[in-house]
Enzyme design. Structure first.
Site, short mmCIF file in Angstrom:
data_model
loop_
_atom_site.label_atom_id
_atom_site.label_comp_id
_atom_site.label_asym_id
_atom_site.label_seq_id
_atom_site.Cartn_x
_atom_site.Cartn_y
_atom_site.Cartn_z
N ALA A 240 -11.60 21.15 29.59
CA ALA A 240 -11.22 20.93 27.85
C ALA A 240 -10.98 22.46 27.51
CB ALA A 240 -12.54 21.30 27.52
N ASN A 241 -10.10 22.69 26.88
CA ASN A 241 -9.75 23.63 26.27
C ASN A 241 -11.07 24.31 24.57
OD1 ASN A 241 -8.26 22.52 23.37
ND2 ASN A 241 -7.21 22.07 25.20
N ARG A 242 -9.74 25.52 24.14
CA ARG A 242 -10.93 26.34 22.99
C ARG A 242 -10.62 25.56 21.86
NH1 ARG A 242 -13.37 30.34 25.46
NH2 ARG A 242 -13.13 30.92 27.87
#
Ligand code: C5P
Length: 436
Positions: A240-242
């Protein structure tokens, strides 16, 4: 959704389009609107005194209900004094039931507002409990309900609360907030602060007063992607990412305010869904692509999602073990579909296609390359180096790239960037439709 009758003010008038939820006390007329205010048991209950005062200044009649827990935070005496009405607290009160029972309480209002809506009250609403006056009124009502959640961020992001939020959304409950910020508990911060009284008044105004703001995008259909994607590795792990979804959700909200029919395709986020948008929740890039393509045709597409570039080639059926005797296993990755690029070359390509470019270096160079390779009309480029705090933060500084050049926009909060982008979208369609 309204159909497209181009209003007379279809001239570029960006300033007049900024009639967001920000209400001035003097302009909002709630005269004789009956609001049943259910005060829940949280520290934010103290803000209700101000809320009641503001509502009365707008001409509303406020009838308060307090839960038992609410009375631990503020007293019925002060609420009653500010509301200039009796405070209802008991389900089984012979005088009240004889005089005005819970059914009448729930039906006589124009709107029910729950503030603060605690995790417990929301759970009761989602489950349909009716074991005290507040929950019974909420189950018995046939009127719109607006809730202003307030709780500790851990409680807000807990899967149980998130499940309840989804249920309440699909039950047609309106939300305002929560906002991000410091909590009453020292050292705690995140989503969970109750919306400020004036924000709640604004939301009440939106629900009770017919919306007279211009709808220059009425009749236009827009697809917005927002948030991250989660690409599973095994049943418990994912890539995932932020991305918080704040920018994409703000754009969806601003498009809907301008009258567009909005389909918001959202990855997993912790923020509330904007009102008046159809929200499709997805997890992976491939699900996002399918949802976007199913939503075609559209006039406008704004691809804001931070789609994961790669996913694991194999998704393990069982949780991968570290003690398999072979040391750490390497992860084989494969590329995800590029949704924006796919739309750019699609036979049903939206008339206006906007992409985002989040870069940590060589912003303009990379953004220019994206404009071309993805066949987008505009790229909104932003620097997401960690020191800028854009990812997850509230502010954004962007440039707009198009075939006509590069424009620097000043630093704004994400709703400001959303509003400016929507103003530009309106201008684009106005110029296109004006006879030359
Ligand atoms: O290539 P890059 O990921 O930097 O491009 C960013 C833009 O492309 C954003 O608008 C993003 O939403 C979109 N995108 C997409 N599908 C991908 C990757 C990015 O729609 N797989």
């Amino acid at each position: 959704m309204q159909k497209n009758t181009p209003p007379a003010e279809l001239k570029p008038q960006p300033a007049s389009l900024h009639q967001e939820q920000d209400v001035s006390l003097h302009s909002l007329n709630l005269k004789n609107k009956r609001i049943l205010l259910i005060i829940g048991g949280g520290i934010a209950a103290y803000k209700c005194l101000n809320l009641i005062r503001r509502l009365r200044e707008c001409g509303a009649l406020v009838r308060p209900v307090m839960t038992k827990a609410a009375q631990e935070f503020i007293t019925p005496l002060s609420v009653s004094a500010i509301a200039n009405d009796k405070v209802f607290t008991e389900l089984f009160n012979r005088d009240d039931e004889h005089d005005i029972g819970h059914i009448r309480l729930s039906r006589e209002a124009d709107l029910i507002v729950v503030a603060p809506a605690t995790a417990d009250l929301m759970a009761k609403m989602a489950q349909g409990h009716a074991n005290d006056l507040a929950s019974t009124v909420l189950l018995a009502t046939n009127k719109p309900v607006l809730i202003a959640p307030a709780m500790n961020p851990q409680m807000w992001s807990h899967p149980a609360t998130q499940r309840n939020i989804k249920t309440l959304h699909s039950d047609g409950i309106h939300f305002i907030g929560p906002n991000a910020g410091e909590m009453a508990e020292s050292g705690e911060a995140g989503y969970g602060r109750m919306a400020e009284p004036m924000e709640i008044v604004g939301s009440i105004g939106n629900l009770l007063v017919p919306d007279n703001t211009p709808k220059p995008l009425a009749g236009k259909r827009a697809i917005v992607t927002s948030g991250p994607t989660h690409e599973p590795i095994d049943p418990v792990r994912y890539i995932a990412n932020r991305s918080s979804g704040k920018q994409g959700h703000a754009i969806a909200h601003a498009l809907a305010q301008a009258g567009a029919e909005v389909i918001l395709v959202s990855g997993p986020v912790d923020i509330p869904a904007p009102q008046n948008c159809e929200v499709i929740h997805i997890q992976t890039a491939r699900e996002m692509q399918k949802a976007v393509e199913t939503a075609l045709p559209a006039d406008i597409a704004v691809m804001v999602a931070a789609v994961a570039d790669w996913r694991s080639v194999d998704e393990a059926d069982e949780k991968m073990k570290k003690d398999n005797g072979k040391g750490p296993s390497s992860l084989k990755l494969t590329e995800n579909p590029d949704i924006l690029k796919g739309l750019g070359h699609h036979k049903k390509r939206p008339a206006l296609l906007v992409g985002f470019a989040a870069e940590t270096e060589n912003l303009e160079k990379h953004a220019k390359a994206k404009l071309k390779s993805k066949n987008a009309d505009w790229i909104i480029a932003n620097d997401v180096s960690p020191e800028g705090g854009v990812m997850g933060g509230d502010k954004n500084t962007v440039k707009r790239l198009s075939n006509s050049g590069i424009e620097d926009w000043p630093e704004m909060d994400k709703s400001g960037v959303a509003q400016k982008l929507v103003d530009e979208i309106i201008k684009h369609f106005i110029i296109e439709t004006v006879d030359i």
